[in-house]
Design an enzyme around this catalytic site. Structure first.
Site, PDB file in Angstrom:
ATOM      1  N   ASP A 107      -6.253  10.716 -35.813  1.00  0.00           N
ATOM      2  CA  ASP A 107      -5.205  10.902 -34.809  1.00  0.00           C
ATOM      3  C   ASP A 107      -3.820  10.476 -35.303  1.00  0.00           C
ATOM      4  OD1 ASP A 107      -5.476   8.180 -34.858  1.00  0.00           O
ATOM      5  OD2 ASP A 107      -5.908   7.938 -32.722  1.00  0.00           O
ATOM      6  N   ILE A 125     -10.139  18.127 -35.407  1.00  0.00           N
ATOM      7  CA  ILE A 125     -10.388  17.447 -36.674  1.00  0.00           C
ATOM      8  C   ILE A 125     -10.654  18.509 -37.728  1.00  0.00           C
ATOM      9  CG2 ILE A 125     -11.945  15.922 -37.947  1.00  0.00           C
ATOM     10  CD1 ILE A 125     -12.491  14.447 -35.362  1.00  0.00           C
ATOM     11  N   HIS A 137     -12.157  12.819 -40.848  1.00  0.00           N
ATOM     12  CA  HIS A 137     -13.159  12.021 -40.160  1.00  0.00           C
ATOM     13  C   HIS A 137     -13.967  11.211 -41.177  1.00  0.00           C
ATOM     14  CE1 HIS A 137     -16.683  11.020 -37.652  1.00  0.00           C
ATOM     15  NE2 HIS A 137     -15.864  11.184 -36.634  1.00  0.00           N
ATOM     16  N   ALA A 182       5.975  14.871 -37.185  1.00  0.00           N
ATOM     17  CA  ALA A 182       5.352  16.189 -37.311  1.00  0.00           C
ATOM     18  C   ALA A 182       5.738  17.089 -36.146  1.00  0.00           C
ATOM     19  CB  ALA A 182       3.829  16.050 -37.380  1.00  0.00           C
TER      20      ALA A 182
END
Length: 274
Positions: free
Chosen positions: A30, A53, A95, A214
């Site tokens: 995240d 993800i 992940h 971003a």
């Protein structure tokens, strides 16, 4: 206003061609890594990912002409000669269960960008990434993402961080400085010397921290400029006579109209086209 970037390469670089740097992008799920890549290449990949993800390794090529556009925004010295033909960004899964793919990414790259949420700082997945980068002795840049979430931060689209910073109130800048100091301490505890890139005279003993967003693309030009400068330090020159070597990233069995196909990153030499 001219913004100076630390330079350590000799004059001979101006007359030779360096290899395209292979840059791996790592970060906590995240921390905004997919959003960063989406903004950089103008796509919306993140929204398509299950659970947002990234599930595969993919590449993004930044052409030399695009780098020059970033440098123009950054107001870098016009006499600076960009000797790399482009930048190849490798997006690795974010992940913990994909650590094995991270290792592949770290082993093949020349340099790395580590995306960190400036408010949360380095999290467990970030620490795992750091260990991989340290083991492979890969130089890296820390992108402190989400500066737009800092309280009362006044964002300007596509603005260099050094200019955007001047638009902030004293209270906002104090909050920003506290967050930077917080990240500095957390990285120091992880065995990493990190400092804002604007405070560095050399990249030799420090990992530069570049504040970005971003969402607004603030700081993107700063990040590309630092990435180019650091890449020049670690790259070899192009030698097309070398034996061709590369790493297979993906294999596809049923590509319509083609059949079997593979994605390869060429690390040495040149491929012959028939």
């Amino acid at each position: 206003e001219k913004i100076k970037i630390p330079e350590e390469k000799s004059e001979e670089i101006k007359h030779q061609t360096l290899k395209t740097p292979i840059c791996v992008v790592l970060g906590h799920p995240d921390a905004g890594k997919p959003s960063f890549l989406d903004a950089l290449r103008g796509t919306q990949v993140q929204a398509k990912e299950a659970g947002r993800i990234t599930q595969i390794i993919s590449g993004t090529n930044i052409m030399k002409s695009e780098i020059e556009c970033y440098f123009e925004k950054f107001k870098a010295n016009k006499s600076f000669n960009i000797t790399i033909p482009g930048i190849l960004l490798i997006d690795t899964p974010g992940h913990e269960s994909f650590v094995s793919l991270w290792k592949l990414g770290s082993n093949l790259c020349d340099i790395a960008i580590l995306i960190v949420d400036i408010v949360k700082g380095p999290q467990q997945t970030t620490i795992d990434s750091l260990k991989l980068l340290q083991e492979s002795e890969t130089p890296f840049i820390i992108a402190l993402n989400k500066i737009d979430t800092i309280y009362k931060w006044k964002s300007t689209l596509d603005c260099p961080f050094t200019i955007s910073k001047k638009n902030q109130s004293e209270n906002t800048l104090n909050h920003f400085d506290k967050l930077v100091q917080q990240n500095f301490i957390q990285f120091a505890n992880a065995g990493v010397n990190a400092k804002l890139y604007t405070e560095l005279k050399s990249f030799k003993d420090w990992n530069p921290m570049v504040p970005i967003s971003a969402k607004t693309k603030e700081g993107f030009s700063d990040l590309i400029a630092v990435l180019v400068k650091m890449s020049e330090k670690v790259l070899d020159y192009v030698d097309e006579k070398e034996e061709a070597k590369g790493i297979v990233i993906e294999k596809y069995d049923d590509v319509q109209g083609v059949g079997s196909a593979i994605d390869i990153i060429l690390t040495h030499g040149k491929l012959k086209v028939y």
